[in-house]
Design a protein around this motif. Structure first.
Motif, short mmCIF file in Angstrom:
data_model
loop_
_atom_site.label_atom_id
_atom_site.label_comp_id
_atom_site.label_asym_id
_atom_site.label_seq_id
_atom_site.Cartn_x
_atom_site.Cartn_y
_atom_site.Cartn_z
N VAL A 12 35.72 -50.18 -0.02
CA VAL A 12 36.11 -50.64 -1.16
C VAL A 12 37.47 -50.25 -1.77
O VAL A 12 37.93 -49.37 -1.27
N GLN A 13 38.11 -51.18 -2.65
CA GLN A 13 39.60 -50.80 -3.21
C GLN A 13 39.41 -49.96 -4.22
O GLN A 13 38.43 -49.79 -4.83
N ALA A 14 40.56 -49.23 -4.32
CA ALA A 14 40.75 -48.13 -5.26
C ALA A 14 40.45 -48.82 -6.83
O ALA A 14 40.84 -49.99 -6.95
N GLY A 15 39.87 -48.04 -7.56
CA GLY A 15 39.32 -48.72 -8.83
C GLY A 15 37.84 -49.41 -8.92
O GLY A 15 37.47 -49.89 -10.03
N GLY A 16 37.32 -49.75 -7.73
CA GLY A 16 36.43 -50.56 -7.50
C GLY A 16 35.06 -49.69 -7.88
O GLY A 16 35.30 -48.48 -7.95
N SER A 17 33.89 -50.28 -7.49
CA SER A 17 32.68 -49.50 -7.67
C SER A 17 31.80 -49.94 -6.41
O SER A 17 31.96 -50.77 -5.91
N ARG A 18 30.75 -48.88 -6.31
CA ARG A 18 29.91 -49.01 -5.23
C ARG A 18 28.69 -48.28 -5.62
O ARG A 18 28.73 -47.32 -6.36
N ARG A 19 27.49 -48.89 -5.28
CA ARG A 19 26.25 -48.18 -5.41
C ARG A 19 25.42 -47.64 -4.26
O ARG A 19 25.41 -48.60 -3.36
N LEU A 20 25.46 -46.23 -3.89
CA LEU A 20 24.64 -45.99 -3.16
C LEU A 20 22.97 -45.71 -3.37
O LEU A 20 22.81 -45.43 -4.57
N SER A 21 22.21 -46.04 -2.36
CA SER A 21 21.00 -45.90 -2.57
C SER A 21 20.00 -45.13 -1.32
O SER A 21 20.70 -44.95 -0.45
N CYS A 22 19.13 -44.26 -1.95
CA CYS A 22 18.46 -43.35 -0.77
C CYS A 22 16.91 -43.39 -1.01
O CYS A 22 16.54 -43.22 -2.27
N ALA A 23 16.48 -43.99 -0.10
CA ALA A 23 15.06 -44.11 -0.08
C ALA A 23 14.28 -43.00 0.53
O ALA A 23 14.53 -42.39 1.60
N ALA A 24 13.33 -42.39 -0.05
CA ALA A 24 12.60 -41.19 0.62
C ALA A 24 11.26 -41.49 0.54
O ALA A 24 10.58 -42.21 0.02
N SER A 25 10.80 -40.83 1.81
CA SER A 25 9.43 -40.78 2.03
C SER A 25 8.83 -39.65 2.53
O SER A 25 9.69 -38.72 3.07
N GLY A 26 7.55 -39.42 2.59
CA GLY A 26 6.94 -38.31 3.08
C GLY A 26 6.32 -37.42 1.97
O GLY A 26 5.74 -37.95 1.11
N ARG A 27 6.53 -36.14 2.00
CA ARG A 27 5.78 -35.14 1.04
C ARG A 27 6.56 -35.07 -0.25
O ARG A 27 7.26 -33.96 -0.49
N MET A 28 6.80 -36.16 -1.19
CA MET A 28 7.55 -35.97 -2.20
C MET A 28 6.86 -34.85 -3.37
O MET A 28 7.77 -34.57 -4.13
N SER A 29 5.79 -34.88 -3.31
CA SER A 29 5.30 -33.71 -4.48
C SER A 29 5.99 -32.43 -4.15
O SER A 29 5.84 -31.55 -4.98
N SER A 30 6.55 -31.95 -2.99
CA SER A 30 7.09 -30.74 -2.89
C SER A 30 8.77 -30.73 -3.43
O SER A 30 9.41 -29.67 -3.39
N ILE A 31 9.23 -31.93 -3.62
CA ILE A 31 10.59 -31.82 -4.11
C ILE A 31 10.88 -31.75 -5.39
O ILE A 31 10.24 -32.47 -6.25
N TYR A 32 11.59 -30.68 -5.88
CA TYR A 32 12.17 -30.35 -7.18
C TYR A 32 13.60 -31.15 -7.38
O TYR A 32 13.65 -31.66 -8.62
N ALA A 33 14.52 -31.49 -6.61
CA ALA A 33 15.63 -31.99 -6.86
C ALA A 33 16.04 -33.03 -5.95
O ALA A 33 15.85 -32.71 -4.61
N MET A 34 16.77 -33.98 -6.01
CA MET A 34 17.38 -34.97 -4.98
C MET A 34 19.03 -34.81 -5.62
O MET A 34 19.30 -34.76 -6.53
N GLY A 35 19.71 -35.39 -4.60
CA GLY A 35 21.21 -35.35 -4.92
C GLY A 35 21.99 -35.72 -3.75
O GLY A 35 21.44 -36.67 -2.94
#
Length: 121
Positions: A12-35
């Motif tokens: 991406v060029q300077a000044g531009g935008s981008r969106r990252l995605s993160c798909a999670a699977s598994g034992r999500m009930s144990s998760i307190y935070a994502m980052g």
């Protein structure tokens, strides 16, 4: 166990935008935070942004405040990082992380494989 898969990296060029995605699977009930963490070539991995999975409160590194936004979709088990006003110094491999408590430095219980973001001047 929790599995994390990132997507959305690229050039991406300077000044531009981008969106990252993160798909999670598994034992999500144990998760307190994502980052998101990032690691530039020759540098240590650093915290970028985090979100409490249940309450949704967020924390940002000073270097990205006002430019990056982390959000989540609990129904899809997905976390996003919207990056605006990108700078060449944002160039790095970006890693999704999930933890059973809040992040401790650059440590996390689970990591994605990383996605490269390159910002050209």
């Amino acid at each position: 166990q929790v599995q994390l898969v990132e997507s959305g990296g690229g050039l991406v060029q300077a000044g531009g935008s981008r969106r990252l995605s993160c798909a999670a699977s598994g034992r999500m009930s144990s998760i307190y935070a994502m980052g998101w963490f990032r690691q530039a070539r020759g540098k240590e991995r650093e915290f970028v942004a985090g979100i409490r999975w249940s309450g949704g409160s967020t924390t940002y590194a000073d270097s990205v405040k006002g430019r990056f936004t982390i959000s989540r979709d609990n129904a899809k088990n997905t976390v996003y990082l919207q990056m605006n006003s990108l700078k060449p110094e944002d160039t790095a491999a970006y890693y999704c992380a999930a933890d059973r408590s809040w992040f401790n430095g650059a440590k996390s219980d689970y990591w994605g494989q990383g996605t490269q973001v390159t910002v050209s001047a």
